[in-house]
Design an enzyme around this catalytic site. Structure first.
Site: not given
Lengths: 294, 630
Positions: A52, A63
């Site tokens: 990824e 995040d």
């Protein structure tokens, strides 16, 4: 190996050998602008099944601090979608391992959805993960563009996603379902309490789409647990954190594998896809049995 | 009365060549000083000066200090002066007599207040001239506190003198002060005393005579005023036209879905509405007054009302929304509240209501903002809230919002995220607008009582994310009549790179769960916003406002830091109300619009200025001087 790189992800996911998969997330352009390709190569060579590639964004909502910071550094380094596509084009359409782009919607919209998909496809990207593009919006206005360029779009499910919605996601998914292991941002070490039941519930739903577990895969226990219920697992923060401390890609991946309880593996089956493989690099391979031996 | 053509007077000339050069630039007046102690004195040389070389359109002014009537009449007679400027102690009677022979300019020296005897000279002078005290001879380069001019009650046009340079001159002429007739340029334009730099003089004359960009035309000429039979509700997916929606990660989907259904269930339920209304009245202190601002109305020549949201408990409109959302959180059995805050007003409002309802409260605040708004941090802490300084990104409101959302993602079951502005994923923008719409609801009936009509000609409000503007516009959006005008923060200027003027410089994008107008770079990265007001420096704008702009139902004008600070000073001095810097942006709009005498204008005064005193006093050193004197 297939000559159609964009299908290599599906091949992996539907591998009849029941092999469990490991994916690693990296932030493009981190720690240095030109690190994207070396990191990808090292990870692929070390036996990571698919990659990824994080497209850094100024405001990465989903995040935790580690990936936030890596994004900030990557942006300071000058990373952008334009730069990223230029870097990836050096692979001549053949990625060292099947690769997904992961990031947030705004930079993609700004680049232009059509242009983004076209470029991604051209450099050999298999699919895209945009956590802040919800299913409703995707189906209404985005799906046709992704399909036109034969890019997979990956949806997330979380412990709070109701069954009806999971079924709907299963229906429209083409590659795998990204199972968010716990209700948290990336890199958060939640207790595994409840995760087992959650994963079991998903497995018992007999979904047509393979499951890959991410968020919170940081040690052998969480990895093995994910593998027990799903086709694969994704780790990100553990690798980024090591790179942030200044470790080389080789050292970072070696320590990551150790942390995940995985043994080194040969690179022979990857070398076909890794044009510039360096033989001096120590490589790792997950245990063939996929069972964790402490 | 607004003096339209501004007078430019160049004063203190003494050299023949320099005099000719300045004359060529055709200022409106040129001044010659008859005062021996002055380095610009011409008492003995006037006979040698080529006064006839000055173009006839330029009025020649003799500047005298305590001279006799004979002296004055003598120089008018001998040298053809068109005007006498009187410094010193001449009486109104003296002026009246002299005025039969020439124009009379009476000079007054001041520093922090207008002289008390100005009114005595009303009607016997053509102009007044206000100069800095302690510089009888002129040319000290010192300015006085120009804000005192707001207190001028006379009807004699006046000139401003004392240390004016190019920028100060232009700024002064921009002040919305009736009878301000012009500027007097002297020492700041000199090479040596008495010798002017023609280039500098020319630059200022050219700038003043050029139509100022923001005064050109009607900034609202594109407004589309059409009656629609619908209040501004988004569609069921949260879209206002193409703006809005809910661009949220799956991690928040269940939370937002739950909120949507609870909101839908309660917003029109009688019990909920009563509980909300009761708290608005008894706790927030509603209805807030709609105050007819007489002196402000005189300044701008129209009828101006202030909607006094600054009188809400905690000092801003923010509490309206917090009360509503906190009640919903209770209905949802949430155990704690998390919020983001910029200036701290929303944080304080949230901490306040949480204390009242007994809910634990966490407020995320950019570390930079915690330093800028110390008092609000202390208030939140005193109210029992936990203030978490955010060190990621630019350490301001956008990053505080990121962190609050992350916290919510990590605590989805027990936490209610209480957004303070009309931003975020659906249903937040709608919900915040609805809870704030009490503002326009009240304006309607209050205006009906005072003006005999419900709909004003203008509603003005500042816009960061846009919650107070959403509330102030809400019930007027469908009437097709009221001009809705938002003031966005231009910071140091729309094109300066230090701005928060999202509508002016932004483009469409997705941030914090909503599709709207954003300030972003060419790569779609969100850029940092700047405004002197911590409450407006958000790089986006609520989707409802993006839609109002897109459909031209509302106009959005950019107000600079300087313009806002001046407007704050104006309101303080004319009405005795110190506004929040945010609200001062809305007041600054008054100076940008072409208002008619019959126009009824409502300015939403969203907050009070207590929290901004440090910023104000740093900006206006005059206040510090005053303090030292006392």
């Amino acid at each position: 190996m297939s000559t159609k790189p964009n299908d290599s992800l599906l091949e992996l996911l539907h591998d009849s050998r029941e092999e469990k998969l490991l994916s690693v997330y990296i932030t493009a352009g981190f720690p240095c602008l030109e690190d994207t390709m070396p990191d990808m190569k090292t990870l692929a060579r070390s036996g990571v099944d698919f990659l990824e590639i994080g497209m850094p964004f100024s405001d990465p909502l989903a995040d935790g601090p580690v990936i936030q910071q890596s994004s900030t550094i990557a942006l300071q380094n000058g990373m952008s979608l334009g730069v990223l596509f230029e870097q990836l084009s050096a692979f001549n359409g053949i990625m060292p391992a099947p690769s997904l782009l992961m990031g947030y919607l705004n930079p993609v919209l700004c680049f232009g959805l059509e242009a983004f998909c076209q470029k991604a496809r051209a450099v050999g990207i298999s699919g895209v993960i945009l956590p802040d593009l919800p299913m409703r919006e995707y189906l209404e206005s985005y799906r046709k563009v992704f399909q036109k360029h034969r890019l997979h779009f990956i949806f997330l499910v979380t412990p709070t996603t109701p069954e009806s919605r999971i079924r709907q996601i299963d229906e429209v998914s083409t590659a795998f379902i990204y199972v968010v292991g716990s209700s948290s941002t990336t890199g958060n070490q939640h207790s595994d309490h409840g995760r087992e039941t959650y994963l079991k519930r998903l497995l018992d739903m007999n979904l047509k789409t393979p499951l890959v577990v991410g968020f919170g895969i940081s040690n052998a226990t969480s990895l093995q647990q994910a593998w027990r219920y799903a086709k694969g697992a994704i780790t990100g923060t553990a690798y980024i954190g090591r790179r942030m401390k200044g470790q080389s890609p080789d050292k970072a991946v070696s320590e990551l594998f150790h942390q995940l309880g995985l043994k080194p593996r040969s690179t022979s089956d990857r070398q076909a896809q890794t044009p510039e493989a360096e033989t001096t690099v120590e490589a790792f391979k997950p245990l063939t049995s996929k069972l964790y031996i402490p | 009365m607004r003096v339209q053509k501004k007078i430019i007077k160049v004063c203190g000339l003494k050299d023949p060549d320099n005099m000719r050069a300045v004359g060529m630039l055709r200022p409106d007046m040129m001044g010659f000083i008859f005062h021996r102690p002055s380095p610009r004195d011409v008492t003995d040389t006037i006979g040698d000066l080529p006064l006839l070389d000055i173009p006839a359109s330029v009025t020649r002014v003799a500047v005298v200090v305590d001279q006799s009537l004979e002296f004055c009449l003598g120089i008018v007679e001998r040298f053809g002066f068109g005007a006498i400027q009187l410094h010193g102690y001449q009486t109104p009677e003296f002026c009246r007599t002299l005025r039969k022979h020439c124009l009379v300019i009476k000079a007054f020296a001041l520093r922090n207040a207008l002289p008390v005897d100005v009114a005595d000279y009303e009607g016997c002078c053509d102009y007044f001239l206000f100069d800095t005290a302690g510089t009888a001879a002129g040319g000290s380069g010192m300015t006085f506190n120009h804000a005192v001019l707001y207190n001028y009650r006379g009807h004699t046009p006046f000139l401003v003198a004392g240390g004016l340079d190019h920028d100060t001159s232009l700024n002064i002429l921009d002040l919305p002060i009736p009878y301000m007739a012009g500027v007097d340029l002297n020492s700041r334009y000199e090479i040596t005393p008495g010798i002017k730099d023609p280039d500098r003089v020319n630059r200022t004359i050219t700038s003043i005579r050029q139509p100022r960009p923001h005064k050109q035309g009607n900034p609202l000429k594109n407004l589309r005023l059409q009656r629609v039979n619908q209040l501004p509700h988004p569609d069921e997916n949260g879209y206002y036209g193409e703006f809005g929606g809910a661009f949220i990660p799956e991690l928040l989907q269940a939370n937002v879905d739950e909120l949507k259904s609870v909101y839908k269930q309660y917003i029109n339920e009688e019990g909920f509405k009563n509980a909300f209304g009761q708290l608005l009245n008894d706790y927030v202190g509603r209805p807030t007054p709609l105050y007819y601002a007489l002196r402000l109305s005189e300044l701008f020549g129209c009828r101006i009302y202030l909607k006094r949201e600054d009188l809400c408990h905690t000092g801003a409109h923010k509490l309206n929304n917090v009360v509503g959302q906190a009640l919903l959180a209770q209905k949802m059995n949430k155990k704690q509240i998390v919020a983001e805050t910029g200036a701290g007003q929303h944080g304080v409002a949230t901490a306040t209501v949480c204390a009242m309802l007994g809910l634990p409260c966490r407020v995320f605040m950019g570390e930079k903002d915690t330093r800028r708004q110390k008092v609000n941090v202390l208030r939140m802490k005193m109210l029992g809230a936990e203030v978490i300084p955010v060190t990621s990104g630019s350490q301001t409101l956008k990053d505080a919002t990121n962190e609050a959302i992350r916290y919510w993602i990590n605590h989805p079951d027990d936490t209610y995220y209480l957004i303070g502005s009309s931003i975020g994923p659906h249903p937040y923008p709608d919900m915040v607008a609805r809870f704030q719409s009490v503002i326009s609801h009240e304006i309607k009936w209050q205006l009906a009582e005072k003006e005999g009509r419900q709909d004003p000609d203008y509603v003005l409000a500042c816009v960061g994310g846009g919650s107070n503007a959403a509330g102030a516009f809400f019930h007027f959006i469908d009437n097709g009549f009221t001009r809705l005008v938002g003031a966005e923060a231009a910071g140091k200027g729309v094109n300066s790179g230090h701005t928060a003027a999202t509508i002016s410089v932004g483009s469409q994008g997705v941030l914090h769960g909503t599709k709207t107008l954003l300030m972003q770079n060419a790569d779609g990265q969100i850029v940092e916003a700047h405004s002197i007001s911590a409450g407006l420096d958000y790089p986006g704008i609520g989707p409802m406002h993006a839609w109002l702009h897109h459909t031209s139902r509302a106009g959005f004008l950019a107000i600079t830091d300087t313009e806002a600070m001046e407007a704050a000073r104006m309101l303080s001095l004319t009405e005795g109300i110190i506004p929040a810097i945010e609200s001062a942006h809305a007041l600054a709009l008054l100076n940008k619009l072409s208002l008619k005498e019959t126009d009824v204008v409502v300015v939403n005064l969203s907050g009070r200025g207590d929290k901004d005193m440090e910023t104000y006093s740093e900006y206006y050193p005059h206040y510090e001087e005053n303090k030292q004197k006392q």
